[in-house]
Design an enzyme around this catalytic site. Sequence first.
Site, PDB file in Angstrom:
ATOM      1  N   ARG A  25       0.817  -1.224   0.000  1.00 35.15           N
ATOM      2  CA  ARG A  25       0.000   0.000   0.000  1.00 35.15           C
ATOM      3  C   ARG A  25       0.844   1.265   0.000  1.00 35.15           C
ATOM      4  NH1 ARG A  25      -0.731   2.927   4.344  1.00 35.15           N
ATOM      5  NH2 ARG A  25       0.018   1.224   5.664  1.00 35.15           N
ATOM      6  N   GLU A  63       1.085   4.532  25.016  1.00 33.00           N
ATOM      7  CA  GLU A  63       0.117   4.243  23.966  1.00 33.00           C
ATOM      8  C   GLU A  63      -0.942   3.261  24.477  1.00 33.00           C
ATOM      9  OE1 GLU A  63       0.331   2.834  19.330  1.00 33.00           O
ATOM     10  OE2 GLU A  63       1.183   1.509  20.850  1.00 33.00           O
ATOM     11  N   TRP A  85       2.025   8.455  16.436  1.00 32.38           N
ATOM     12  CA  TRP A  85       0.830   8.473  15.602  1.00 32.38           C
ATOM     13  C   TRP A  85       0.703   9.747  14.768  1.00 32.38           C
ATOM     14  CZ3 TRP A  85      -2.769   4.911  14.332  1.00 32.38           C
ATOM     15  CH2 TRP A  85      -2.805   3.717  15.074  1.00 32.38           C
ATOM     16  N   TYR A 127      -7.991   1.743  17.572  1.00 34.31           N
ATOM     17  CA  TYR A 127      -7.960   0.751  18.651  1.00 34.31           C
ATOM     18  C   TYR A 127      -8.791   1.101  19.885  1.00 34.31           C
ATOM     19  CZ  TYR A 127      -3.967  -0.975  15.943  1.00 34.31           C
ATOM     20  OH  TYR A 127      -3.166  -1.443  14.947  1.00 34.31           O
ATOM     21  N   ARG A 159     -14.073 -19.836  26.077  1.00 29.29           N
ATOM     22  CA  ARG A 159     -13.294 -19.705  24.839  1.00 29.29           C
ATOM     23  C   ARG A 159     -13.629 -18.415  24.102  1.00 29.29           C
ATOM     24  NH1 ARG A 159     -14.616 -25.407  24.983  1.00 29.29           N
ATOM     25  NH2 ARG A 159     -16.526 -25.001  23.808  1.00 29.29           N
ATOM     26  N   ARG A 160     -14.262 -17.488  24.830  1.00 25.71           N
ATOM     27  CA  ARG A 160     -14.726 -16.248  24.210  1.00 25.71           C
ATOM     28  C   ARG A 160     -14.104 -15.008  24.864  1.00 25.71           C
ATOM     29  NH1 ARG A 160     -21.207 -17.757  23.607  1.00 25.71           N
ATOM     30  NH2 ARG A 160     -20.878 -19.770  22.553  1.00 25.71           N
ATOM     31  N   CYS A 179      -3.489  -3.292  12.924  1.00 25.35           N
ATOM     32  CA  CYS A 179      -2.468  -4.294  12.598  1.00 25.35           C
ATOM     33  C   CYS A 179      -2.499  -5.397  13.649  1.00 25.35           C
ATOM     34  CB  CYS A 179      -1.091  -3.646  12.533  1.00 25.35           C
ATOM     35  SG  CYS A 179      -0.933  -2.424  11.215  1.00 25.35           S
ATOM     36  N   ARG A 222      -2.751  -9.040  11.672  1.00 28.30           N
ATOM     37  CA  ARG A 222      -2.984  -9.279  10.244  1.00 28.30           C
ATOM     38  C   ARG A 222      -1.775  -8.846   9.446  1.00 28.30           C
ATOM     39  NH1 ARG A 222      -3.387  -4.742   7.281  1.00 28.30           N
ATOM     40  NH2 ARG A 222      -3.648  -2.865   8.516  1.00 28.30           N
ATOM     41  N   SER A 223      -1.024  -7.855   9.985  1.00 28.63           N
ATOM     42  CA  SER A 223       0.080  -7.231   9.265  1.00 28.63           C
ATOM     43  C   SER A 223       1.105  -6.756  10.286  1.00 28.63           C
ATOM     44  CB  SER A 223      -0.456  -6.047   8.453  1.00 28.63           C
ATOM     45  OG  SER A 223       0.596  -5.301   7.872  1.00 28.63           O
ATOM     46  N   ASP A 225       4.852  -4.778  10.613  1.00 30.34           N
ATOM     47  CA  ASP A 225       6.113  -4.115  10.272  1.00 30.34           C
ATOM     48  C   ASP A 225       7.131  -4.668  11.270  1.00 30.34           C
ATOM     49  OD1 ASP A 225       8.326  -2.435  10.162  1.00 30.34           O
ATOM     50  OD2 ASP A 225       7.166  -0.592  10.062  1.00 30.34           O
ATOM     51  N   ASN A 233       4.700  -3.953  19.483  1.00 29.04           N
ATOM     52  CA  ASN A 233       3.536  -4.801  19.703  1.00 29.04           C
ATOM     53  C   ASN A 233       3.792  -5.846  20.780  1.00 29.04           C
ATOM     54  OD1 ASN A 233       3.054  -4.796  16.106  1.00 29.04           O
ATOM     55  ND2 ASN A 233       2.234  -3.363  17.611  1.00 29.04           N
ATOM     56  N   ALA A 320       6.847   3.815   7.089  1.00 31.80           N
ATOM     57  CA  ALA A 320       6.175   3.872   5.785  1.00 31.80           C
ATOM     58  C   ALA A 320       4.714   4.224   6.022  1.00 31.80           C
ATOM     59  CB  ALA A 320       6.292   2.515   5.068  1.00 31.80           C
TER      60      ALA A 320
END
Length: 321
Positions: A25, A63, A85, A127, A159-160, A179, A222-223, A225, A233, A320
């Site tokens: 992207r 954060e 951010w 978030y 499990r929830r 992300c 999902r993604s 860096d 993270n 990026a």
Amino acid sequence: MSHPEQQYLDLIRRIVEKGSHRIDRTKVGTRALFGVQCRFDLSDGTLPILTTKKVLWQAALKELLWFLKGETNIRPLLQEGVTIWTDWPLAKYRKATGSDIGQKDFEARIVEDEAFAADWGDLGPVYGKQWRRWRDYEGGEIDQVAGALNLIGHDPYSRRIIIEGWNVAELSKMALTPCHKSYQFFVTPSHEMYGENGDLGILNSKHLFGERKRLHLLMSQRSTDTILGCPFNWTTSAFLLHMMAHQADMDVGELVWQSADTHIYDNHHDAVATQLSRQPKARFPRIAFKRKPEDIFSYRFEDFEVLGYDHHPFIKADVAV
């Protein structure tokens, strides 16, 4: 046994050597692997903050506290000196106004001018909004964090026990889609602990006949860096797991991290080479709490101590956007 940070060094080496080249992207380009996992035993208070470079854990913690307040405007972060951010609202402002305002001037105006911050500092329903104020179909809001803690305390083997950020209906309104998107908690008796391969074992026999419990966390991205985002993270997720266990009066277990599109940007390869030339320090740092607030939303930065963080120098790499 190898240092747990070796998982990260092996991962970035593997991405560079075997990753698929992709035009992303941002148009910067990446090398990427799909579907990876790392595991960290946090039972002794460990925080998996990388030691082969300096990670700004203070910014990651601030954060996280911002997320937990349900905030979506960068003004509170900038008031705390956290600029991670800024890139997205700054780019939006420049595009909309044609201004070539510098980042520091833009940040100063956000801090000084509440009305300007309201117009230009908001990131949309990112978030914090999803964690604390997920819209239901009747126009109400769902506090996922409070709900997760309630299940941990009252239905620990559910499990929830999930905090989800990927709200499909609101993705188009977000400055950056999530992300790190999903957090699932898992409770075991404290004498049980999962090892490197996910095998169940006895951690501490003195709890064998007790009722004390241990809290684990699986965080899914999902993604990723891998150079800039991943170290943040991991730090954020570890703080959150320790905080949730602290509130639930449980021991801490494993942090399991999994990532789908796991990439290194083409302009980060010098940073990779520098980091791969270094050896991890003796151990990860540890966490200590100075107090136990009345709820998960009342922690302050001053409530945390990070002990024994020994690290190599900071490595610069560009974001990026």
